[in-house]
Design an enzyme around this catalytic site. Structure first.
Site, short mmCIF file in Angstrom:
data_model
loop_
_atom_site.label_atom_id
_atom_site.label_comp_id
_atom_site.label_asym_id
_atom_site.label_seq_id
_atom_site.Cartn_x
_atom_site.Cartn_y
_atom_site.Cartn_z
N GLU A 78 0.95 -1.26 -0.23
CA GLU A 78 -0.03 0.06 0.13
C GLU A 78 0.58 1.26 0.04
O GLU A 78 0.49 2.48 -0.44
CB GLU A 78 -0.87 0.02 1.14
CG GLU A 78 -2.03 -0.95 1.25
CD GLU A 78 -3.17 -0.64 1.90
OE1 GLU A 78 -2.98 -0.17 3.11
OE2 GLU A 78 -4.22 -0.82 1.62
N HIS A 93 9.71 -25.82 0.13
CA HIS A 93 8.89 -27.10 -0.44
C HIS A 93 7.79 -26.74 -1.50
O HIS A 93 7.08 -27.39 -1.91
CB HIS A 93 8.59 -28.15 0.19
CG HIS A 93 9.72 -28.80 1.30
ND1 HIS A 93 10.56 -29.96 1.01
CD2 HIS A 93 10.24 -27.87 2.20
CE1 HIS A 93 11.29 -29.98 1.88
NE2 HIS A 93 11.24 -28.97 2.64
N LYS A 114 -13.80 0.29 -3.33
CA LYS A 114 -14.71 0.56 -2.39
C LYS A 114 -15.72 1.48 -2.77
O LYS A 114 -16.81 1.24 -2.79
CB LYS A 114 -14.07 1.45 -1.16
CG LYS A 114 -13.17 0.58 -0.34
CD LYS A 114 -12.45 1.79 0.91
CE LYS A 114 -11.40 1.10 1.87
NZ LYS A 114 -10.90 1.93 2.80
#
Ligand code: PA5
Length: 401
Positions: free
Chosen positions: A270, A291, A393
């Site tokens: 951000e 792994h 948003k």
């Protein structure tokens, strides 16, 4: 204490001469932190005032003895920092005090359904956290939990069970706190969510979990050396970025630091991921991820560098078969993986804390906050906004209207 090794496994990749062109810029940024417009970020009082700190400390015992669930509602920076510190410093099993639950980090009906069922017969104290006071996920979680709490408690009882952490002046939550006389804490005006772990946003839930927040903020107490190290590391990151390393893997060797790497991902994504620029943060918890992602870091597309956070002293578990401590083996793994990855063209920075405790975690938090800001300045983006987060948003809100 933190030790930095920005040489051993990056030496061939970042040369002395690469750093020369940053000298003037680094000096300018440093003076902004010491005596200029960024001084704010290098003062503990900017994050937490002594009054708010006292208020948190005074409330902690009350909260711990009056609920069995302390429910934190918030998303992004409003929850990630406290979750990171609580997971880093709490025991894995049999934690004492109230259970700390987090809600409001998604819109998943299954999670809400099960959590609301679970909460029905619990004694709850709720801490709703939002700087803007209008984040969709937070409002939804808050309204669903409030419906439940209104069935369980009277208006008068709710005053002892609702705590609001929000902007000092404005927003729906501030208005609600004033209207209903709920206990409230303030998020300092200039400190956005992802930087707010050392404000009441992070400190209250952390304190309720039983962690010593005085030691945590002591660790974060300002040091000029930390500013130098933050600038040095940010410059190294930037050199790598300019050489095509567009992904940074934050790697830990203690699974309790997993949420710390989640906080780092949020902090760096951000703060720096703007205007089509920035280094993509990813994370590895080793040796598990050797792994899986390890294959890519060793041998895949050549775009990654790694920053490892190691711990020098850890709990004693003796391995009789090798006549050594398990933590020594973990440190050998960290070192040899650093060597292997740097041989595979994934240069590795190593940051080591002497022990995992309140002080060193506080120190790391402040260090990485500084690095994220410097990194944004080096690529000419505003560290303090997050326009990309606002976009989704806005679109959801338009649809809802
Ligand atoms: O770092 C940030 O600013 C964001 O991640 C916010 O914390 C997040 O979007 C939540 O915002 P608010 O605290 O306003 O609810």
């Amino acid at each position: 204490m933190i030790n930095f090794d920005f040489h051993k496994y990056i030496g061939n990749y970042v040369k002395k001469e690469d750093k020369v062109e940053y000298l003037e810029k680094a000096r300018e940024i440093k003076s902004r932190f010491i005596e200029g417009d960024l001084k704010y970020w290098n003062k503990l009082e900017s994050f937490i005032s002594s009054q708010e700190l006292k208020k948190i400390v005074n409330m902690t015992d009350y909260i711990r003895s009056n609920c069995n669930v302390f429910l934190v509602i918030g998303i992004g920076g409003s929850y990630m920092g406290s979750k990171a510190v609580i997971e880093a410093l709490s025991p894995m099993y049999d934690r004492n005090g109230p259970e700390i639950l987090f809600l409001g980090t998604n819109l998943c009906s299954e999670e809400y359904f099960e959590t609301l069922e679970y909460l029905k017969d619990k004694e709850i104290i709720l801490n709703v956290i939002s700087k803007s006071g209008k984040t969709l996920e937070t409002s939804i979680a808050f309204s669903l939990v409030m419906d439940l709490m209104k069935e369980k408690y009277t208006e008068e009882e709710l005053k002892d069970r609702i705590i609001i952490t929000t902007d000092p002046e404005k927003g729906d939550l501030r208005e609600l706190a004033n209207l209903k006389d709920y206990v409230s804490f303030t998020i300092p005006e200039l400190i956005g969510g992802r930087f707010s772990c050392l404000t009441p946003v992070g400190l209250l839930p952390i304190a309720v979990s039983g962690i010593n927040i005085i030691k945590l903020i002591e660790g974060a107490r300002i040091s000029y050396e930390r500013v130098d190290r933050a600038i040095e590391y940010a410059v190294i990151r930037d050199i790598m970025y300019k050489k095509g390393k567009t992904v940074e893997a934050f790697t830990v060797y203690n699974p309790k630091l997993y949420y710390f790497t989640e906080w780092l991902k949020q902090l760096f994504a951000e703060t720096q991921g703007k205007n089509k620029k920035g280094i993509l943060p990813i994370s590895c918890v080793n040796t598990r991820d050797l792994h899986s992602l390890g294959q890519f870091l060793q041998d895949g597309h050549d775009i990654i560098f790694e920053t490892v956070i190691g711990i020098d002293k850890d709990k004693m578990v003796t391995l009789d078969q090798y006549d050594m401590e398990l933590n020594s083996l973990n440190k050998i793994a960290l070192d040899k993986v650093g060597l292997a990855h740097s041989n595979g063209n994934t240069p590795t920075n190593i940051i080591t804390i002497d022990e995992k405790n309140e002080e060193t975690i506080g120190e790391l938090i402040h260090f990485f906050i500084l690095v994220s800001i410097v990194g944004a300045l080096l690529i000419d983006v505003n560290p303090f906004d997050q326009p990309g987060v606002e976009e989704y948003k806005k679109l959801i809100n338009e649809e809802l209207e």
